[in-house]
Design a protein around this motif. Structure first.
Motif, PDB file in Angstrom:
ATOM      1  N   GLU A  15       0.833  -1.203   0.000  1.00 35.74           N
ATOM      2  CA  GLU A  15       0.000   0.000   0.000  1.00 35.74           C
ATOM      3  C   GLU A  15       0.872   1.259   0.000  1.00 35.74           C
ATOM      4  O   GLU A  15       0.565   2.233  -0.693  1.00 35.74           O
ATOM      5  CB  GLU A  15      -0.936   0.007   1.212  1.00 35.74           C
ATOM      6  N   LYS A  18       2.080   1.856  -3.484  1.00 35.31           N
ATOM      7  CA  LYS A  18       1.008   2.425  -4.319  1.00 35.31           C
ATOM      8  C   LYS A  18       0.824   3.912  -4.026  1.00 35.31           C
ATOM      9  O   LYS A  18       0.680   4.723  -4.942  1.00 35.31           O
ATOM     10  CB  LYS A  18      -0.312   1.690  -4.066  1.00 35.31           C
ATOM     11  N   GLU A  19       0.829   4.276  -2.742  1.00 36.76           N
ATOM     12  CA  GLU A  19       0.657   5.677  -2.353  1.00 36.76           C
ATOM     13  C   GLU A  19       1.810   6.535  -2.869  1.00 36.76           C
ATOM     14  O   GLU A  19       1.593   7.638  -3.383  1.00 36.76           O
ATOM     15  CB  GLU A  19       0.560   5.801  -0.835  1.00 36.76           C
ATOM     16  N   ARG A  21       3.853   5.828  -5.406  1.00 34.30           N
ATOM     17  CA  ARG A  21       3.791   5.863  -6.867  1.00 34.30           C
ATOM     18  C   ARG A  21       2.773   6.919  -7.325  1.00 34.30           C
ATOM     19  O   ARG A  21       3.030   7.700  -8.243  1.00 34.30           O
ATOM     20  CB  ARG A  21       3.438   4.492  -7.418  1.00 34.30           C
ATOM     21  N   ALA A  22       1.619   6.947  -6.668  1.00 33.16           N
ATOM     22  CA  ALA A  22       0.572   7.921  -7.020  1.00 33.16           C
ATOM     23  C   ALA A  22       1.022   9.352  -6.728  1.00 33.16           C
ATOM     24  O   ALA A  22       0.802  10.258  -7.538  1.00 33.16           O
ATOM     25  CB  ALA A  22      -0.715   7.602  -6.262  1.00 33.16           C
ATOM     26  N   ALA A  23       1.656   9.571  -5.582  1.00 33.08           N
ATOM     27  CA  ALA A  23       2.125  10.907  -5.221  1.00 33.08           C
ATOM     28  C   ALA A  23       3.203  11.381  -6.188  1.00 33.08           C
ATOM     29  O   ALA A  23       3.202  12.543  -6.613  1.00 33.08           O
ATOM     30  CB  ALA A  23       2.664  10.910  -3.791  1.00 33.08           C
ATOM     31  N   ALA A  25       3.538  10.382  -9.278  1.00 30.29           N
ATOM     32  CA  ALA A  25       2.885  10.610 -10.570  1.00 30.29           C
ATOM     33  C   ALA A  25       2.234  11.989 -10.613  1.00 30.29           C
ATOM     34  O   ALA A  25       2.297  12.676 -11.641  1.00 30.29           O
ATOM     35  CB  ALA A  25       1.852   9.516 -10.839  1.00 30.29           C
ATOM     36  N   LYS A  26       1.629  12.415  -9.504  1.00 26.96           N
ATOM     37  CA  LYS A  26       1.025  13.752  -9.450  1.00 26.96           C
ATOM     38  C   LYS A  26       2.071  14.839  -9.657  1.00 26.96           C
ATOM     39  O   LYS A  26       1.766  15.917 -10.153  1.00 26.96           O
ATOM     40  CB  LYS A  26       0.310  13.968  -8.127  1.00 26.96           C
ATOM     41  N   THR A  30       8.310   9.469 -12.326  1.00 25.26           N
ATOM     42  CA  THR A  30       8.153   8.019 -12.384  1.00 25.26           C
ATOM     43  C   THR A  30       9.460   7.374 -11.952  1.00 25.26           C
ATOM     44  O   THR A  30      10.526   7.727 -12.458  1.00 25.26           O
ATOM     45  CB  THR A  30       7.817   7.555 -13.819  1.00 25.26           C
TER      46      THR A  30
END
Length: 69
Positions: A15, A18-19, A21-23, A25-26, A30
């Protein structure tokens, strides 16, 4: 009990990846090697580390800039 704790540690680490990676990406960043460290997963009672991997100088600067904001 150890197996349940280990499973929870792995789930929490997944988790967190995932968090992160998302942060990233914003922020337009990458990290292709972002994931769980396989060596820490191989322990008898795994409690994995997050592997950030290598990145270019440009990506390192973008991360530094994003963290300072």
């Amino acid at each position: 009990m150890k197996a349940q704790h280990s499973a929870l540690c792995v789930e929490e680490a997944e988790e967190a990846v995932k968090e992160l990676r998302a942060a990233l990406a914003k922020a337009g960043i990458t990290l292709p090697s972002l994931g769980l460290d396989p060596v820490s997963l191989a322990r008898e009672a795994p409690c994995p580390l997050v592997e950030l991997g290598r990145c270019s100088v440009e990506t390192a600067r973008r991360i530094a800039s994003a963290v300072v904001r």
